[in-house]
Design a protein around this motif. Sequence first.
Motif, PDB file in Angstrom:
ATOM      1  N   ARG A  79       0.807  -1.213   0.000  1.00  0.00           N
ATOM      2  CA  ARG A  79       0.000   0.000   0.000  1.00  0.00           C
ATOM      3  C   ARG A  79       0.843   1.266   0.000  1.00  0.00           C
ATOM      4  N   GLU A  80       2.112   1.137   0.350  1.00  0.00           N
ATOM      5  CA  GLU A  80       2.986   2.309   0.317  1.00  0.00           C
ATOM      6  C   GLU A  80       3.152   2.834  -1.104  1.00  0.00           C
ATOM      7  N   SER A  81       2.981   1.968  -2.094  1.00  0.00           N
ATOM      8  CA  SER A  81       3.117   2.391  -3.490  1.00  0.00           C
ATOM      9  C   SER A  81       1.765   2.567  -4.177  1.00  0.00           C
ATOM     10  N   TYR A  82       0.672   2.480  -3.404  1.00  0.00           N
ATOM     11  CA  TYR A  82      -0.666   2.630  -3.964  1.00  0.00           C
ATOM     12  C   TYR A  82      -0.869   4.072  -4.420  1.00  0.00           C
ATOM     13  N   VAL A  83      -1.505   4.253  -5.568  1.00  0.00           N
ATOM     14  CA  VAL A  83      -1.730   5.588  -6.120  1.00  0.00           C
ATOM     15  C   VAL A  83      -2.945   6.225  -5.459  1.00  0.00           C
ATOM     16  N   GLY A  84      -2.720   7.314  -4.723  1.00  0.00           N
ATOM     17  CA  GLY A  84      -3.813   8.025  -4.073  1.00  0.00           C
ATOM     18  C   GLY A  84      -4.276   7.337  -2.800  1.00  0.00           C
ATOM     19  N   PRO A  85      -5.341   7.847  -2.175  1.00  0.00           N
ATOM     20  CA  PRO A  85      -5.874   7.247  -0.953  1.00  0.00           C
ATOM     21  C   PRO A  85      -6.327   5.808  -1.179  1.00  0.00           C
ATOM     22  N   TRP A  86      -6.115   4.965  -0.172  1.00  0.00           N
ATOM     23  CA  TRP A  86      -6.549   3.569  -0.216  1.00  0.00           C
ATOM     24  C   TRP A  86      -7.810   3.427   0.633  1.00  0.00           C
ATOM     25  N   LEU A  87      -8.842   2.805   0.055  1.00  0.00           N
ATOM     26  CA  LEU A  87     -10.070   2.516   0.789  1.00  0.00           C
ATOM     27  C   LEU A  87     -10.333   1.015   0.768  1.00  0.00           C
ATOM     28  N   PRO A  88     -10.996   0.487   1.788  1.00  0.00           N
ATOM     29  CA  PRO A  88     -11.331  -0.942   1.801  1.00  0.00           C
ATOM     30  C   PRO A  88     -12.202  -1.318   0.609  1.00  0.00           C
ATOM     31  N   GLU A  89     -12.184  -2.590   0.268  1.00  0.00           N
ATOM     32  CA  GLU A  89     -13.002  -3.103  -0.830  1.00  0.00           C
ATOM     33  C   GLU A  89     -14.444  -3.276  -0.349  1.00  0.00           C
ATOM     34  N   PRO A  90     -15.403  -2.581  -0.951  1.00  0.00           N
ATOM     35  CA  PRO A  90     -16.794  -2.667  -0.476  1.00  0.00           C
ATOM     36  C   PRO A  90     -17.457  -3.989  -0.846  1.00  0.00           C
ATOM     37  N   PRO A 200     -19.905  20.999   7.976  1.00  0.00           N
ATOM     38  CA  PRO A 200     -18.886  21.974   7.562  1.00  0.00           C
ATOM     39  C   PRO A 200     -17.499  21.366   7.427  1.00  0.00           C
ATOM     40  N   GLU A 201     -17.169  20.386   8.287  1.00  0.00           N
ATOM     41  CA  GLU A 201     -15.823  19.794   8.290  1.00  0.00           C
ATOM     42  C   GLU A 201     -15.767  18.465   7.541  1.00  0.00           C
ATOM     43  N   VAL A 202     -16.735  18.180   6.695  1.00  0.00           N
ATOM     44  CA  VAL A 202     -16.797  16.902   5.975  1.00  0.00           C
ATOM     45  C   VAL A 202     -15.498  16.619   5.234  1.00  0.00           C
ATOM     46  N   VAL A 203     -15.140  15.325   5.179  1.00  0.00           N
ATOM     47  CA  VAL A 203     -13.935  14.888   4.473  1.00  0.00           C
ATOM     48  C   VAL A 203     -14.339  13.883   3.397  1.00  0.00           C
ATOM     49  N   LEU A 204     -13.870  14.112   2.172  1.00  0.00           N
ATOM     50  CA  LEU A 204     -14.104  13.192   1.058  1.00  0.00           C
ATOM     51  C   LEU A 204     -12.811  12.470   0.717  1.00  0.00           C
ATOM     52  N   MET A 205     -12.867  11.144   0.687  1.00  0.00           N
ATOM     53  CA  MET A 205     -11.742  10.325   0.234  1.00  0.00           C
ATOM     54  C   MET A 205     -12.198   9.543  -0.987  1.00  0.00           C
ATOM     55  N   SER A 206     -11.411   9.577  -2.049  1.00  0.00           N
ATOM     56  CA  SER A 206     -11.773   8.835  -3.259  1.00  0.00           C
ATOM     57  C   SER A 206     -10.616   7.937  -3.671  1.00  0.00           C
ATOM     58  N   ASP A 207     -10.950   6.719  -4.060  1.00  0.00           N
ATOM     59  CA  ASP A 207      -9.972   5.686  -4.377  1.00  0.00           C
ATOM     60  C   ASP A 207     -10.155   5.247  -5.823  1.00  0.00           C
ATOM     61  N   GLY A 208      -9.217   5.670  -6.677  1.00  0.00           N
ATOM     62  CA  GLY A 208      -9.236   5.234  -8.074  1.00  0.00           C
ATOM     63  C   GLY A 208      -8.151   4.231  -8.381  1.00  0.00           C
ATOM     64  N   GLY A 209      -7.231   4.055  -7.437  1.00  0.00           N
ATOM     65  CA  GLY A 209      -6.167   3.069  -7.599  1.00  0.00           C
ATOM     66  C   GLY A 209      -5.244   3.317  -8.771  1.00  0.00           C
ATOM     67  N   GLY A 210      -5.240   4.553  -9.293  1.00  0.00           N
ATOM     68  CA  GLY A 210      -4.417   4.837 -10.460  1.00  0.00           C
ATOM     69  C   GLY A 210      -5.046   4.363 -11.756  1.00  0.00           C
ATOM     70  N   ILE A 211      -6.245   3.777 -11.663  1.00  0.00           N
ATOM     71  CA  ILE A 211      -6.951   3.271 -12.843  1.00  0.00           C
ATOM     72  C   ILE A 211      -8.032   4.257 -13.259  1.00  0.00           C
ATOM     73  N   LYS A 212      -8.787   4.742 -12.286  1.00  0.00           N
ATOM     74  CA  LYS A 212      -9.822   5.748 -12.524  1.00  0.00           C
ATOM     75  C   LYS A 212      -9.407   7.059 -11.853  1.00  0.00           C
ATOM     76  N   GLN A 213      -9.852   8.163 -12.429  1.00  0.00           N
ATOM     77  CA  GLN A 213      -9.519   9.469 -11.864  1.00  0.00           C
ATOM     78  C   GLN A 213     -10.125   9.618 -10.468  1.00  0.00           C
ATOM     79  N   ALA A 214      -9.328  10.148  -9.560  1.00  0.00           N
ATOM     80  CA  ALA A 214      -9.777  10.375  -8.191  1.00  0.00           C
ATOM     81  C   ALA A 214      -8.905  11.467  -7.583  1.00  0.00           C
ATOM     82  N   ALA A 215      -9.380  12.070  -6.504  1.00  0.00           N
ATOM     83  CA  ALA A 215      -8.599  13.102  -5.827  1.00  0.00           C
ATOM     84  C   ALA A 215      -7.345  12.478  -5.231  1.00  0.00           C
ATOM     85  N   ALA A 216      -6.212  13.132  -5.426  1.00  0.00           N
ATOM     86  CA  ALA A 216      -4.933  12.589  -4.967  1.00  0.00           C
ATOM     87  C   ALA A 216      -4.814  12.583  -3.451  1.00  0.00           C
TER      88      ALA A 216
END
Length: 298
Positions: A79-90, A200-216
């Motif tokens: 996971r240290e080399s994972y592109v962008g935030p990592w999220l669990p598999e739903p 007001p303090e909401v946090v969005l995390m998106s996981d594209g895994g370097g395959i789909k566009q997502a916030a870095a």
Amino acid sequence: MGDHAAEPATAAFVAHRNLLFTVAYEMLGSAADAEDVVQETWLRWVDADREQVRDERAYLVRITTRQALNRLRTMKRRRESYVGPWLPEPLLTAPDVAEDVELAESMSMAMMLVLETLGPTERAVFVLREVFDVGYEEIAEAVGKTPDAVRQIAHRARKHVEARRPRNTVSPNAARTALDSFRRALVTGDVQGFLDVLAPEVVLMSDGGGIKQAAARPIVGADKVARFIVGGAAKFGVAVTGELTTLNGNPALVLRRDGELDGVLTVRVEDGLVTGLFFVRNPEKLTRVATGTPLSLR
């Protein structure tokens, strides 16, 4: 192993398979890796001297824990080399999972991310003790520690999780209501509609895994999150739809662009407002959102 010996071994394994998968998934946050662990457990189970096994369930959980620990240490490096935030598999889950409050909470995206902040042994001890109510002696055998050491690790892990777990979480119905408001704002592109449901303090995390566009990196703040979502939807120029479903025992949205699966969105809701958004777009993590995965605490 002969056919006669294999039959009871197979029956015992099948009886506990859902439990073993659930243990592995809670420890790893990856269904694919959890399946590999269950397969490794089976290979060791069929080679075991079953006459020496007093408690089949405990023995199988012990094997699964050891295999999951080995894999978890490898995954940490991966996971240290994972592109962008990592999220669990739903996972698409059955209604009985949502009805089991403890299981649903332990499997929520928010809680799974808290578990990610634990070390491998701490996570194994916490999961076995707090989620599956395994005794300290059994856990000690599984993780290769003394019972006294396991008690200390469990205490430390519990304090760590309590300091980070979501507070004042709402009922599934309230979460579903907030998600439905979010869905309507998404479909209409209504920024104010988002602001009405986002904390007001909401946090969005998106996981594209370097395959789909997502916030870095995570996006913080209602206005930034709302404009990111509306801008992203408009950028593709196609209709975005959201379908309410249940993932990891909690309300969620399956998002489609022009009818094609684009990702899934789960939320953390506190005091009626969305405080956390977890958007999984990595297609490698979307293989279990159409077909339910059976889970068990027993």
